[in-house]
Structure formats: C-alpha cells, structure tokens
Enzyme design. Structure first.
Site, PDB file in Angstrom:
ATOM      1  N   GLY A  23       0.834  -1.195   0.000  1.00 57.49           N
ATOM      2  CA  GLY A  23       0.000   0.000   0.000  1.00 57.49           C
ATOM      3  C   GLY A  23       0.868   1.243   0.000  1.00 57.49           C
ATOM      4  O   GLY A  23       2.093   1.170  -0.149  1.00 57.49           O
ATOM      5  N   LYS A  42       1.292  -6.066   9.084  1.00 60.48           N
ATOM      6  CA  LYS A  42       1.278  -4.829   8.306  1.00 60.48           C
ATOM      7  C   LYS A  42       2.496  -4.040   8.777  1.00 60.48           C
ATOM      8  O   LYS A  42       2.594  -3.675   9.948  1.00 60.48           O
ATOM      9  CB  LYS A  42      -0.020  -4.060   8.578  1.00 60.48           C
ATOM     10  CG  LYS A  42      -0.160  -2.803   7.772  1.00 60.48           C
ATOM     11  CD  LYS A  42      -1.526  -2.186   8.027  1.00 60.48           C
ATOM     12  CE  LYS A  42      -1.748  -0.963   7.185  1.00 60.48           C
ATOM     13  NZ  LYS A  42      -3.115  -0.418   7.406  1.00 60.48           N
ATOM     14  N   ASP A 136     -12.731   3.871   4.738  1.00 60.79           N
ATOM     15  CA  ASP A 136     -12.020   3.385   3.554  1.00 60.79           C
ATOM     16  C   ASP A 136     -12.502   1.988   3.163  1.00 60.79           C
ATOM     17  O   ASP A 136     -11.706   1.093   2.874  1.00 60.79           O
ATOM     18  CB  ASP A 136     -10.505   3.387   3.790  1.00 60.79           C
ATOM     19  CG  ASP A 136      -9.698   3.320   2.494  1.00 60.79           C
ATOM     20  OD1 ASP A 136     -10.230   3.712   1.433  1.00 60.79           O
ATOM     21  OD2 ASP A 136      -8.533   2.877   2.542  1.00 60.79           O
TER      22      ASP A 136
END
Length: 188
Positions: A23, A42, A136
């Site tokens: 990302g 992440k 989102d």
C-alpha cells in the site's frame, strides 16, 4: 534499511513469510510465529518511520482495532517495534480479498453479493457502536476467511482501519483528503 525478506526475523517472535500486498505506507506479509502459527503483519515502510503523522496513524490503527473485538473484523495480536521498523501483527485471513474474488470469478451472483455486503454492514454497525467510522471501505479491505469456492456466510473480515475516525477524539486537521479516491463519498 531493507524493507523485508522471506525468512528474515521480525522482532523476537516472528519470521517473514510471503508478501501479500503493498500500500501507500506499508506492506502486508505473512509471518510465522515461534509457536508455529501463521499471522499477517502490516509493516510500515522504513522511509515513513521518521514521519510522526504516519507513525501516529499506524499506532492508532492498532489501538482502534484492539477496541473492536468482533468476528467480522480482523483481530490484532501484537505490535512489533524494533528500531525504525513498526509492524502490526494480526490474524491471517487466508481467503483473500473481495477484489481477488471479483478478479477471479467476475461479478458475484446477487444472493452472494447481498450476503457479503450484509456481513460488511454488520462489521461497520459494530464499529459504529464503538464510535469508530472506517472511512475506507473497498474490495481490498473486505477479506474472506476461506477461498471463495469454500466460502460460506460468516466468513467476512473487515480490515485496514488506518484512516478510521474515532468519535470523541480531539479534532484532527488534515491538509488534504485521506482515502481511496474511487471509494470516497461523492461530496468529497
């Protein structure tokens, strides 16, 4: 500092597996825990480690997710901070994303689409009940517990609360829009 490599240590308890996605500010990897369990991590990109706004948002995502214990939302297990490396360790959701499904099989039959979206709505209702607005929602952030061919109701997990808004927190100022343009409300 190199980003990450398969087999490389992540803190004292994990080893990087395969990269699952990338990302704007980080990457998601599988990580193997010392106890043999596979999780997802992440990881904030090293070039963002000196940006206090991004670091705050990253740490805040972990805090938000810790307050959202629901089967339809990805569960956070740990946070690793080692030097400039920051990683949020969470449950690995093996079925891929809704984007992967649509790319692979095309549009879902209406009944399946309604089941999936109902589960997404259930996750959002739960988050809203805790004062959290996701901001989102998109196919990449809707994960499936099992591959689509094996999927059954109850298998949706909403992820990526990185830009969530928490009702009651101090007012935050931004210099621009935050989110994914194709999935932002039209008024923005």
């Amino acid at each position: 500092m190199e980003f990450a490599q398969t087999g490389q240590a992540l803190g004292a308890s994990y080893r990087f597996g395969e990269r699952l996605g990338t990302g704007a500010v980080g990457e998601v990897w599988t990580v193997l825990a010392a106890d043999g369990h596979t999780y997802a991590a992440k990881v904030l990109r090293p070039e963002h480690a000196d940006d206090p706004t991004l670091v705050e948002r990253f740490v805040r995502e972990r805090s938000v997710l810790l307050g959202l214990k629901d089967r339809s939302i990805v569960t956070v297990r740990d946070m690793v901070v080692e030097g400039p490396r920051l990683a949020i360790v969470m449950d690995y959701v093996a079925g891929g994303s809704l984007r992967d499904v649509v790319k692979g099989v095309g549009p879902l039959p209406p009944a399946d689409a309604l089941n999936v979206i109902a589960e997404v709505f259930d996750a959002l209702v739960f988050a809203h009940s805790k004062g959290v607005i996701h901001r989102d929602i998109k196919p990449d952030n809707v994960l499936l517990a099992l591959p689509w061919a094996e999927w059954s109701p109850g298998g949706v997990r909403v992820s990526d609360f990185g830009i969530a808004d928490v009702v009651g927190e101090r007012i935050r100022q931004t210099t621009g829009l935050i989110g994914t343009p194709h999935y932002m409300p039209p008024e923005l």
